[in-house]
Design a protein around this motif. Structure first.
Motif, PDB file in Angstrom:
ATOM      1  N   ALA A 152       0.825  -1.214   0.000  1.00  0.00           N
ATOM      2  CA  ALA A 152       0.000   0.000   0.000  1.00  0.00           C
ATOM      3  C   ALA A 152       0.854   1.258   0.000  1.00  0.00           C
ATOM      4  O   ALA A 152       0.360   2.358  -0.270  1.00  0.00           O
ATOM      5  CB  ALA A 152      -0.928   0.006   1.212  1.00  0.00           C
ATOM      6  N   ARG A 153       2.155   1.118   0.307  1.00  0.00           N
ATOM      7  CA  ARG A 153       3.127   2.219   0.286  1.00  0.00           C
ATOM      8  C   ARG A 153       2.650   3.399   1.128  1.00  0.00           C
ATOM      9  O   ARG A 153       2.383   4.500   0.620  1.00  0.00           O
ATOM     10  CB  ARG A 153       3.408   2.658  -1.149  1.00  0.00           C
ATOM     11  N   LEU A 154       2.549   3.150   2.418  1.00  0.00           N
ATOM     12  CA  LEU A 154       2.008   4.162   3.321  1.00  0.00           C
ATOM     13  C   LEU A 154       2.820   5.452   3.314  1.00  0.00           C
ATOM     14  O   LEU A 154       2.278   6.525   3.610  1.00  0.00           O
ATOM     15  CB  LEU A 154       1.936   3.593   4.748  1.00  0.00           C
ATOM     16  N   ARG A 155       4.108   5.350   2.972  1.00  0.00           N
ATOM     17  CA  ARG A 155       4.927   6.563   2.984  1.00  0.00           C
ATOM     18  C   ARG A 155       4.475   7.569   1.925  1.00  0.00           C
ATOM     19  O   ARG A 155       4.863   8.739   1.989  1.00  0.00           O
ATOM     20  CB  ARG A 155       6.403   6.213   2.773  1.00  0.00           C
ATOM     21  N   THR A 156       3.663   7.120   0.958  1.00  0.00           N
ATOM     22  CA  THR A 156       3.176   8.049  -0.060  1.00  0.00           C
ATOM     23  C   THR A 156       1.848   8.699   0.324  1.00  0.00           C
ATOM     24  O   THR A 156       1.407   9.639  -0.339  1.00  0.00           O
ATOM     25  CB  THR A 156       2.985   7.321  -1.409  1.00  0.00           C
ATOM     26  N   LEU A 157       1.213   8.214   1.371  1.00  0.00           N
ATOM     27  CA  LEU A 157      -0.112   8.731   1.726  1.00  0.00           C
ATOM     28  C   LEU A 157      -0.121  10.209   2.124  1.00  0.00           C
ATOM     29  O   LEU A 157      -1.125  10.890   1.906  1.00  0.00           O
ATOM     30  CB  LEU A 157      -0.731   7.882   2.836  1.00  0.00           C
ATOM     31  N   PRO A 158       0.951  10.745   2.719  1.00  0.00           N
ATOM     32  CA  PRO A 158       0.930  12.192   2.981  1.00  0.00           C
ATOM     33  C   PRO A 158       0.683  13.019   1.731  1.00  0.00           C
ATOM     34  O   PRO A 158       0.119  14.116   1.816  1.00  0.00           O
ATOM     35  CB  PRO A 158       2.336  12.457   3.549  1.00  0.00           C
ATOM     36  N   LEU A 159       1.066  12.501   0.569  1.00  0.00           N
ATOM     37  CA  LEU A 159       0.823  13.230  -0.677  1.00  0.00           C
ATOM     38  C   LEU A 159      -0.659  13.268  -1.021  1.00  0.00           C
ATOM     39  O   LEU A 159      -1.099  14.133  -1.785  1.00  0.00           O
ATOM     40  CB  LEU A 159       1.595  12.578  -1.824  1.00  0.00           C
ATOM     41  N   ALA A 160      -1.430  12.321  -0.485  1.00  0.00           N
ATOM     42  CA  ALA A 160      -2.875  12.336  -0.673  1.00  0.00           C
ATOM     43  C   ALA A 160      -3.551  13.221   0.355  1.00  0.00           C
ATOM     44  O   ALA A 160      -4.562  13.881   0.062  1.00  0.00           O
ATOM     45  CB  ALA A 160      -3.426  10.907  -0.585  1.00  0.00           C
ATOM     46  N   VAL A 161      -2.998  13.257   1.552  1.00  0.00           N
ATOM     47  CA  VAL A 161      -3.603  14.017   2.648  1.00  0.00           C
ATOM     48  C   VAL A 161      -3.329  15.522   2.510  1.00  0.00           C
ATOM     49  O   VAL A 161      -4.227  16.355   2.722  1.00  0.00           O
ATOM     50  CB  VAL A 161      -3.069  13.506   4.000  1.00  0.00           C
ATOM     51  N   ALA A 162      -2.107  15.883   2.145  1.00  0.00           N
ATOM     52  CA  ALA A 162      -1.707  17.294   2.101  1.00  0.00           C
ATOM     53  C   ALA A 162      -2.604  18.158   1.219  1.00  0.00           C
ATOM     54  O   ALA A 162      -3.024  19.247   1.640  1.00  0.00           O
ATOM     55  CB  ALA A 162      -0.239  17.406   1.664  1.00  0.00           C
ATOM     56  N   PRO A 163      -2.936  17.741  -0.006  1.00  0.00           N
ATOM     57  CA  PRO A 163      -3.795  18.605  -0.835  1.00  0.00           C
ATOM     58  C   PRO A 163      -5.175  18.853  -0.237  1.00  0.00           C
ATOM     59  O   PRO A 163      -5.732  19.950  -0.391  1.00  0.00           O
ATOM     60  CB  PRO A 163      -3.907  17.814  -2.154  1.00  0.00           C
ATOM     61  N   VAL A 164      -5.720  17.861   0.442  1.00  0.00           N
ATOM     62  CA  VAL A 164      -7.043  18.025   1.060  1.00  0.00           C
ATOM     63  C   VAL A 164      -6.964  19.024   2.200  1.00  0.00           C
ATOM     64  O   VAL A 164      -7.873  19.852   2.391  1.00  0.00           O
ATOM     65  CB  VAL A 164      -7.575  16.669   1.555  1.00  0.00           C
ATOM     66  N   ILE A 165      -5.887  18.987   2.970  1.00  0.00           N
ATOM     67  CA  ILE A 165      -5.704  19.953   4.055  1.00  0.00           C
ATOM     68  C   ILE A 165      -5.613  21.375   3.496  1.00  0.00           C
ATOM     69  O   ILE A 165      -6.269  22.305   3.985  1.00  0.00           O
ATOM     70  CB  ILE A 165      -4.442  19.618   4.868  1.00  0.00           C
ATOM     71  N   ILE A 166      -4.799  21.549   2.465  1.00  0.00           N
ATOM     72  CA  ILE A 166      -4.647  22.878   1.860  1.00  0.00           C
ATOM     73  C   ILE A 166      -5.965  23.344   1.256  1.00  0.00           C
ATOM     74  O   ILE A 166      -6.382  24.497   1.448  1.00  0.00           O
ATOM     75  CB  ILE A 166      -3.547  22.854   0.780  1.00  0.00           C
ATOM     76  N   GLY A 167      -6.634  22.456   0.538  1.00  0.00           N
ATOM     77  CA  GLY A 167      -7.895  22.821  -0.096  1.00  0.00           C
ATOM     78  C   GLY A 167      -8.970  23.182   0.902  1.00  0.00           C
ATOM     79  O   GLY A 167      -9.768  24.109   0.675  1.00  0.00           O
ATOM     80  N   THR A 168      -9.008  22.476   2.032  1.00  0.00           N
ATOM     81  CA  THR A 168      -9.990  22.780   3.074  1.00  0.00           C
ATOM     82  C   THR A 168      -9.706  24.134   3.704  1.00  0.00           C
ATOM     83  O   THR A 168     -10.619  24.930   3.972  1.00  0.00           O
ATOM     84  CB  THR A 168      -9.992  21.680   4.144  1.00  0.00           C
ATOM     85  N   GLY A 169      -8.427  24.417   3.931  1.00  0.00           N
ATOM     86  CA  GLY A 169      -8.061  25.722   4.477  1.00  0.00           C
ATOM     87  C   GLY A 169      -8.454  26.850   3.544  1.00  0.00           C
ATOM     88  O   GLY A 169      -8.984  27.887   3.974  1.00  0.00           O
ATOM     89  N   ALA A 170      -8.207  26.647   2.245  1.00  0.00           N
ATOM     90  CA  ALA A 170      -8.574  27.671   1.262  1.00  0.00           C
ATOM     91  C   ALA A 170     -10.093  27.863   1.223  1.00  0.00           C
ATOM     92  O   ALA A 170     -10.583  28.987   1.052  1.00  0.00           O
ATOM     93  CB  ALA A 170      -8.048  27.277  -0.113  1.00  0.00           C
ATOM     94  N   ALA A 171     -10.839  26.790   1.380  1.00  0.00           N
ATOM     95  CA  ALA A 171     -12.303  26.891   1.381  1.00  0.00           C
ATOM     96  C   ALA A 171     -12.788  27.721   2.562  1.00  0.00           C
ATOM     97  O   ALA A 171     -13.763  28.483   2.454  1.00  0.00           O
ATOM     98  CB  ALA A 171     -12.926  25.497   1.423  1.00  0.00           C
ATOM     99  N   GLN A 172     -12.101  27.579   3.696  1.00  0.00           N
ATOM    100  CA  GLN A 172     -12.522  28.319   4.880  1.00  0.00           C
ATOM    101  C   GLN A 172     -12.189  29.801   4.794  1.00  0.00           C
ATOM    102  O   GLN A 172     -12.648  30.583   5.624  1.00  0.00           O
ATOM    103  CB  GLN A 172     -11.902  27.689   6.140  1.00  0.00           C
TER     104      GLN A 172
END
Length: 322
Positions: A43-63
């Motif tokens: 599953a290559r968990l070390r790559t998952l931050p690349l999936a999480v980071a954009p959602v965090i940034i996008g949510t912040g921009a939405a707020q």
């Protein structure tokens, strides 16, 4: 003959494993049976931050547009991103494995290439994660009424599959970074912002560029690690095309550029200066890329780059909502 003699002993043999190339054509050796750790590794968990980071940034921009946190939609966006990432990892394992690309790879062993798992099983798992992403994505579309985004979701799945799948995968043609920038930067950040705020502020676009650059940097580190093996099997990644030193320069630019974006953002949102703390992971990653002696060292650089992206996203979110 050696394999036959082992089967005559009283100790049950391990499952036969093929060592390289297409599973149907490889010599068989003995290896330990597959474990849960192997599946987690695939599953290559070390790559998952690349999936999480954009959602965090996008949510912040939405707020910035709507101060209310639409946490249900935000979590749904996160689920889509993670499911797609894991799906990509498994289908990549499958596609590279049956092509023989992973036969002599430097990083952690892959399920298909090791021969310990039926390639069809690996493919099915990847497709299941794509299906999960599609289901959650459909729920977001129904909740927001943004039916046109079904096309965006379909494009994400198609891009995920054809990275290494199909007859002419774009990952083998030196186009991986282009698609990573789009589908690990622009699409997840802007998509996350849109479904929560129905508006795309400039901050969302800047954050999308930053996230995409981090994704490209991780791919460059990965391909730099595998450059010799990729050349042997005809996988013409951007790194194979331009060589080691230009790849190192490009990697450095991709890691550094988001911090210039953070400095620009800090003119309006002072807390964005805290994003520079992510360099505590980014600078060591750059040093490893420039000084490594063994390809395995780049696995560490890959992980550090992913963590840099995650820390950066957290700081940017704080800047936007603080």
């Amino acid at each position: 003959m050696a394999a036959s003699s082992k089967r005559k002993t009283s100790t049950p043999p391990h499952k036969p494993v093929r060592t390289s190339g297409n599973p149907a054509r490889r010599p068989i050796v003995e290896a330990p049976p597959i474990t849960a750790r192997d599946w987690i590794g695939a599953a290559r968990l070390r790559t998952l931050p690349l999936a999480v980071a954009p959602v965090i940034i996008g949510t912040g921009a939405a707020q910035l547009v709507d101060r209310e946190l639409h946490w249900v939609i935000a979590l749904a966006c996160l689920a889509v991103a993670v499911f797609l990432q894991v799906g990509v990892n498994f289908t990549n394992d499958y596609s590279d494995g049956i092509r023989g690309t992973d036969a002599h790879r430097v990083g952690p062993a892959r399920l298909t290439a090791s021969g310990r798992v039926n390639p069809r099983t690996v493919l099915i798992i990847g497709l299941v994660f794509f299906a999960l992403a599609a289901v959650v994505g459909l729920a977001i579309v129904i909740r927001t009424g943004q039916w046109w985004m079904l096309a965006v979701g379909a494009a994400c799945i198609v891009a995920a599959w054809f990275y290494t799948g199909g007859k002419r995968p774009y990952g083998y043609l030196g186009l991986g970074e282009v698609f990573v920038f789009v589908f690990f930067g622009l699409v997840p950040v802007l998509g996350t912002t849109w479904v929560q705020a129905f508006y795309l502020p400039v901050e969302a676009w800047l954050g999308a560029v930053a996230a995409g650059l981090f994704g490209c940097a991780v791919l460059l580190a990965n391909n730099l690690r595998d450059i010799d093996q990729d050349r042997e099997v005809g996988k013409r990644t951007l790194t194979v095309r331009i060589g080691r030193r230009p790849t190192k320069v490009l990697y450095t630019v991709f890691v550094a550029a988001p911090f210039a974006i953070a400095m620009l953002t800090a003119l309006l949102y002072p807390i964005a200066w805290l994003a520079q703390l992510a360099l505590l992971a980014g600078i060591p990653a750059i040093i490893i890329v420039w000084t490594y002696r063994q390809a395995r060292e780049l696995v560490i650089a890959l992980g550090l780059t992913s963590l840099t992206a995650l820390a950066y996203a957290g700081a940017m979110y704080w800047a936007f909502v603080g």
